[in-house]
Design an enzyme around this catalytic site. Structure first.
Site, PDB file in Angstrom:
ATOM      1  N   ARG A   1       0.814  -1.241   0.000  1.00 49.69           N
ATOM      2  CA  ARG A   1       0.000   0.000   0.000  1.00 49.69           C
ATOM      3  C   ARG A   1       0.836   1.275   0.000  1.00 49.69           C
ATOM      4  O   ARG A   1       0.380   2.312   0.479  1.00 49.69           O
ATOM      5  CB  ARG A   1      -0.975   0.022   1.183  1.00 49.69           C
ATOM      6  CG  ARG A   1      -1.967  -1.122   1.223  1.00 49.69           C
ATOM      7  CD  ARG A   1      -2.939  -1.129   0.046  1.00 49.69           C
ATOM      8  NE  ARG A   1      -3.742  -2.332   0.050  1.00 49.69           N
ATOM      9  CZ  ARG A   1      -3.403  -3.471  -0.562  1.00 49.69           C
ATOM     10  NH1 ARG A   1      -2.275  -3.541  -1.250  1.00 49.69           N
ATOM     11  NH2 ARG A   1      -4.188  -4.524  -0.509  1.00 49.69           N
TER      12      ARG A   1
ATOM     13  N   SER B   1     -11.151   0.850   3.224  1.00 44.47           N
ATOM     14  CA  SER B   1     -10.459   0.340   4.422  1.00 44.47           C
ATOM     15  C   SER B   1      -9.758   1.487   5.139  1.00 44.47           C
ATOM     16  O   SER B   1      -9.006   2.233   4.526  1.00 44.47           O
ATOM     17  CB  SER B   1      -9.426  -0.710   4.029  1.00 44.47           C
ATOM     18  OG  SER B   1     -10.065  -1.822   3.458  1.00 44.47           O
TER      19      SER B   1
ATOM     20  N   GLU C   1      -4.697   3.475   6.584  1.00 43.58           N
ATOM     21  CA  GLU C   1      -4.502   3.348   5.133  1.00 43.58           C
ATOM     22  C   GLU C   1      -5.116   4.577   4.455  1.00 43.58           C
ATOM     23  O   GLU C   1      -4.597   5.075   3.459  1.00 43.58           O
ATOM     24  CB  GLU C   1      -5.191   2.077   4.619  1.00 43.58           C
ATOM     25  CG  GLU C   1      -5.051   1.869   3.125  1.00 43.58           C
ATOM     26  CD  GLU C   1      -5.545   0.509   2.675  1.00 43.58           C
ATOM     27  OE1 GLU C   1      -6.208   0.466   1.619  1.00 43.58           O
ATOM     28  OE2 GLU C   1      -5.296  -0.493   3.343  1.00 43.58           O
TER      29      GLU C   1
END
EC number: 1.3.1.98
Length: 300
Positions: A174, A224, A294
């Site tokens: 990520r 998320s 995130e």
């Protein structure tokens, strides 16, 4: 800012607005105003705009489709550049795809799957733009953008424009080098493989359906909230801690998926940030695991 707005309008860069509410530009439907908001009409307009902005020294930042973004209640000082229409071009040449940073990822996955091109099925149902997906190395189902990206066309803060190879992007879970650089993903070149159209479409659709069945996109949300602290999963830890449904103001931990915070109708960014802080402290106390966000948080 008035003078800068006039200059940008005069140079015909695209849409230029002052004090534009960013709640209108995020999937969470939360966020104060951008001091100056610009939606460039094409890549040439991005270049012209950056030349003008560079002279002023005014801070700037880029957003895509706002699906992985939380904007604070007082908004964002300086310029917010939205890459969407105008930077959503697409060229398919055999197995090589060149696509603008503003192109919808969901639309791209659907289109290329139907053309029998394999490699992007993992992104079935992931909202947001191609530029945002490259920036964050978006992924799911055991794959991510780093597996298919050949190179990315980047505009850096100093005005330099350069194609970075996959290796130069320094991808990891990520993240990419762009978290450490103020830069814009103008275009991406991805390498796919020809395959059986029906199999590819079925896989893409399965991923899309899974997302629809397990994630609460019926409410405004930002996807998320936390990265998975591997080998653990953030959602599983939050659920195990009994936090599903916990609410602060209009922000609620989703009953459907514990790694999602939903806006039940009148949530402020402060509500969301307080809920994030509560989740983090609870998980540290119970499991000695530190959760990292995130979702990108911007503004003041």
């Amino acid at each position: 800012m008035e003078t800068l707005a006039r200059k940008l309008k005069a140079s015909d860069v695209g849409i230029v607005k002052q004090h534009e509410p960013l709640a209108n530009h995020t999937t969470m439907k939360i966020g104060g105003p951008a001091e100056l908001f610009v939606e460039p009409k094409d890549i040439e307009a991005v270049k012209r705009m950056m030349e003008i902005v560079k002279e002023t020294g005014v801070p700037w930042r880029v957003i895509g489709r706002g699906s992985n973004l939380l904007v604070k209640d007082k908004g964002v000082k300086g310029i917010v550049i939205k890459l969407e229409k105008g930077t959503d071009h697409l060229e398919v040449d055999g197995e090589t795809v060149r696509v603008g940073g503003g192109y919808s990822l969901i639309k791209l996955v659907t289109l290329l799957s139907r053309q029998g091109l394999s490699g992007l099925e993992f992104a079935g149902g992931i909202p947001g733009s191609v530029g945002g997906a490259v920036y964050m190395n978006a992924g799911a189902h055991g794959s991510d953008m780093s597996k298919i990206l050949k190179r990315a066309h980047i505009l850096f803060h100093n005005g330099e424009m350069k194609w970075l190879t996959n290796e130069e992007m320094q991808f990891s879970y990520r993240t990419s080098i762009l978290q450490n650089e103020q830069a814009v993903v103008l275009e991406a070149e991805i390498e796919l493989k020809k395959g059986d159209r029906d199999t590819i479409v079925a896989e893409m659709q399965k991923n899309k359906d899974y997302r629809r069945e397990t994630q609460p996109w019926n409410y405004p949300c930002c996807g998320s909230v936390f990265r998975n602290p591997l080998p653990n999963h953030a959602g599983a830890l939050i659920e195990k801690a009994g936090l599903k449904g916990h609410q602060i103001g209009g922000a609620q931990i989703s009953e459907m998926h514990a790694n999602f915070i939903v806006n039940t109708g009148n949530a402020t960014a402060k509500n969301v940030l307080d809920l994030i802080a509560f989740i983090k402290s609870t998980i540290v106390k119970k499991y000695n695991v530190e959760l990292k966000t995130e979702v990108e948080i911007i503004g003041e």
